[in-house]
Design a protein around this motif. Sequence first.
Motif, PDB file in Angstrom:
ATOM      1  N   CYS A 118     105.401  78.625  96.410  1.00 27.55           N
ATOM      2  CA  CYS A 118     106.420  79.545  96.251  1.00 27.55           C
ATOM      3  C   CYS A 118     106.526  78.949  94.914  1.00 27.55           C
ATOM      4  O   CYS A 118     107.145  79.989  94.166  1.00 27.55           O
ATOM      5  CB  CYS A 118     107.145  79.416  97.591  1.00 27.55           C
ATOM      6  N   ILE A 143     111.311  77.307  97.594  1.00 29.15           N
ATOM      7  CA  ILE A 143     112.056  76.252  99.528  1.00 29.15           C
ATOM      8  C   ILE A 143     113.137  75.232  98.707  1.00 29.15           C
ATOM      9  O   ILE A 143     114.084  74.905  99.551  1.00 29.15           O
ATOM     10  CB  ILE A 143     110.743  75.561  99.035  1.00 29.15           C
ATOM     11  N   CYS A 174     103.304  81.970 100.911  1.00 30.07           N
ATOM     12  CA  CYS A 174     103.881  80.959 101.687  1.00 30.07           C
ATOM     13  C   CYS A 174     102.755  80.647 103.027  1.00 30.07           C
ATOM     14  O   CYS A 174     102.418  81.916 103.687  1.00 30.07           O
ATOM     15  CB  CYS A 174     105.117  80.839 102.126  1.00 30.07           C
ATOM     16  N   CYS A 195     107.911  74.097 106.136  1.00 33.19           N
ATOM     17  CA  CYS A 195     107.902  73.913 105.115  1.00 33.19           C
ATOM     18  C   CYS A 195     106.866  72.249 104.628  1.00 33.19           C
ATOM     19  O   CYS A 195     107.103  71.431 105.310  1.00 33.19           O
ATOM     20  CB  CYS A 195     108.164  73.949 103.676  1.00 33.19           C
ATOM     21  N   ILE A 196     105.316  72.617 103.991  1.00 33.42           N
ATOM     22  CA  ILE A 196     104.753  71.525 104.130  1.00 33.42           C
ATOM     23  C   ILE A 196     104.137  70.588 102.121  1.00 33.42           C
ATOM     24  O   ILE A 196     103.749  70.570 102.043  1.00 33.42           O
ATOM     25  CB  ILE A 196     103.029  72.140 104.668  1.00 33.42           C
ATOM     26  N   CYS A 229     103.340  72.650  99.607  1.00 32.48           N
ATOM     27  CA  CYS A 229     102.289  73.466  99.062  1.00 32.48           C
ATOM     28  C   CYS A 229     103.117  73.476  97.303  1.00 32.48           C
ATOM     29  O   CYS A 229     101.824  72.838  96.434  1.00 32.48           O
ATOM     30  CB  CYS A 229     101.532  74.232  99.307  1.00 32.48           C
ATOM     31  N   GLY A 230     103.623  74.066  97.245  1.00 29.63           N
ATOM     32  CA  GLY A 230     104.044  74.134  95.960  1.00 29.63           C
ATOM     33  C   GLY A 230     104.360  75.844  95.319  1.00 29.63           C
ATOM     34  O   GLY A 230     104.210  75.863  94.394  1.00 29.63           O
TER      35      GLY A 230
HETATM   36  S1  SF4 Z   1     105.240  77.705  99.746  1.00 29.61           S
HETATM   37 FE1  SF4 Z   1     107.319  76.819  99.046  1.00 29.61          FE
HETATM   38  S2  SF4 Z   1     108.008  76.773 101.487  1.00 29.61           S
HETATM   39 FE2  SF4 Z   1     106.194  77.773 102.039  1.00 29.61          FE
HETATM   40  S3  SF4 Z   1     104.750  75.537 102.235  1.00 29.61           S
HETATM   41 FE3  SF4 Z   1     104.902  76.287 100.203  1.00 29.61          FE
HETATM   42  S4  SF4 Z   1     106.278  74.873  99.247  1.00 29.61           S
HETATM   43 FE4  SF4 Z   1     106.994  75.089 100.990  1.00 29.61          FE
END
Ligand code: SF4
Lengths: 217, 480
Positions: free
Chosen positions: B326, B349, B380, B320-321, B323-324
């Motif tokens: 999800c 996440i 994601c 996971c990076i 990013c938000g």
């Molecule tokens: S979509 Fe969710 S699980 Fe995937 S990188 Fe972004 S925060 Fe992490």
Amino acid sequence: MSKARDNILSRLRTARPDLPGGELEKTASPPSSTPNQRIEQFRSHLEAVRAEVYLSGRDEWVAELQRLAQEKRIGSLLYAPDGPLGSAISKGWDEQTKPHLKWFEQEIDNWKEPIFFDTEAALTSARAGIAATGTLVLWPTVEEPRSWSLVPPIHIAVLDTSHLHDTFESLMEAEAWHQGMPTNALLVSGPSKTADIEQTLSYGIHGPVQLIVLLLQ
Amino acid sequence: MTRSLPENRGRSDVRFHTGVREALNDPQIRANFRSAMDGLIHKRRNAFPDPAALERLRLRSERIRANALSRLPELLEQLEQRCTANGIRVHWAETVEQANEIVLGIMRQHDARMLIKGKSMVSEEMGLNTFLEQQGIECLESDLGEFIIQLVGEAPSHIIAPAIHKNRQQVARIFRDKFPDIPYTEDIEQLTRNAREILRKRFYQAPVGLSGVNFAVAETGTLCLVENEGNGRMCTTVPPVHIAVTGIEKVVERLADVPPLLDILVRSATGQPISTYFNMISSPRRPGERDGPKEVHLVLLDNGRSRIYEDPELIATLRCIRCGACMNHCPVYTRVGGHPYLATIPGPIGSVLEPQKAGLDRLGVLPTFSTLCGACGEVCPVRIPLPKLLNRLRYEGVRKGSGALPGAGSRRGRNESLLWGLWRWLHTSPRLYRAAGRLATRLRHLLPNRLGPWTRVRKPPRIAARSLHQLAHDQEFDHE
Ligand code: SF4
């Protein structure tokens, strides 16, 4: 705390799952662009985030900068006499009119207060630019310290169009950044902004409120 | 700032259900999240006009993160060695308690009574603010959203937009209550300027700044920070001491890994082509340089990550990076917001990560905060199969016996497992199945009107008088 270190590393070593490693292929790089396309792309991205971009000739930019600063009613301008722009400024600046030039000597302890509370605008050079995202690349130096592009409400950056690259990736590769990084390398792509209230974009939070870019060609 | 976790199972799910119900009944929360998430979904979609190019970039980003994880111990050692050579002091912490003590030790060394903070989810995980305040040290959040919620003692409700649950009127009222000298305004730009003025003085005074880390580059010993506001740059530039806190999974192998990750992170998070600032820190102030911190510390926190690392499937969690995306796309998160998750990181996440850290006995309900619609896995940027992992954790919660996961099996109920045992028994024998079917249609009137939570808001299902098999038989279909 080295016990923590050894414990963590040994846990990771014993637990290491069998993961496919494999080669990382690169994404196809975009077709290379002409200098004019790069300038246009760079400019439109920056203008979309409320930065101001002006094209200027390599011999006229100092006078233009001074005109622009007067228009914006900037009273004094922080600059680096020994920096890459120093000699052009001292040659071309009209001392009789505003803005007055100022500079700081020695370390930040000696100028922390004036840079926070008594500096309207700062001028720095930019090492390179990235067309794909409208980005200035700064590697602050002894002459142009890193807080100068950050603390005053107006940041004016001067970039030569010959230093415009297509992407961050191509720039990093061309300049072999991995061979040695400076204390601080920065990508700056507009004046500071936030969307923390109702996801509404609002400019001028902690960094500069205005970003002005002079592109030399 | 940090809320205590529910102690263990039994009736502890009730706390979550209460939070969910309160959020669902609060029209303000629902409206604030709905419009914010719709906006973010829209911006992300526009930021990736070419689906094929997006897929290529996702694949590449997944590989970069997976590669870093496959060599994690070596890369951490390399990171430590490069950082140390650059003059950055590296500290290791197995637990949040150790990490907090490390930060406290640095504060004490400098006799510092105040810490100014850039956005850091790891510091939330550590409960750093509460801890330091108990020691008489002030912690000031400087990210605008974090600043707002700190004023009213709330926790972030989104990892990128922490105050997303507040609208402008609520923010205006907070400012009026806390800063009565500043003229009241509901204008967002003016509110922003007011915060700027308040926080400038604090950046100026602060003896120590703290930040998180988005990527730590092993090859060069470089700490990378993504932000728009400039508060991260302030915290890492102006105070004489900078402390960076990060989870051990944030390391990447090469500097060349950074541009694609930065690209997909920012576009996935906010739909911008790039963030306003990307700040790459490789050392403290070098001899001759005139500003920047004289000391830079890096705190590497494990707190359960090395245990997640052991599982070949769950290790994907560590890609996971943050990013938000999800959570922005999650129909459950969008309706209840971040607070009912009762954990540092909400959304899909969070539901995968937090129970693995805190134990399924405490947070095992979180994997059920999902409709398994699959949206999270589809967006994601590093292709974490979130729905699959949510399912896996549901299984781990109710499995027989205990697995490697903390609290595995703790959600197994006697009645539920008996019922499923019966179900399996019936469905593996055609004769029994037919007999049970006949019995069910005959006794259909005996089905009670109340069937647990299902009938709280719905009618109970009714068993038909004739089964599908019987109907098919009547129609003279050839085979069953
Ligand atoms: S979509 Fe969710 S699980 Fe995937 S990188 Fe972004 S925060 Fe992490």
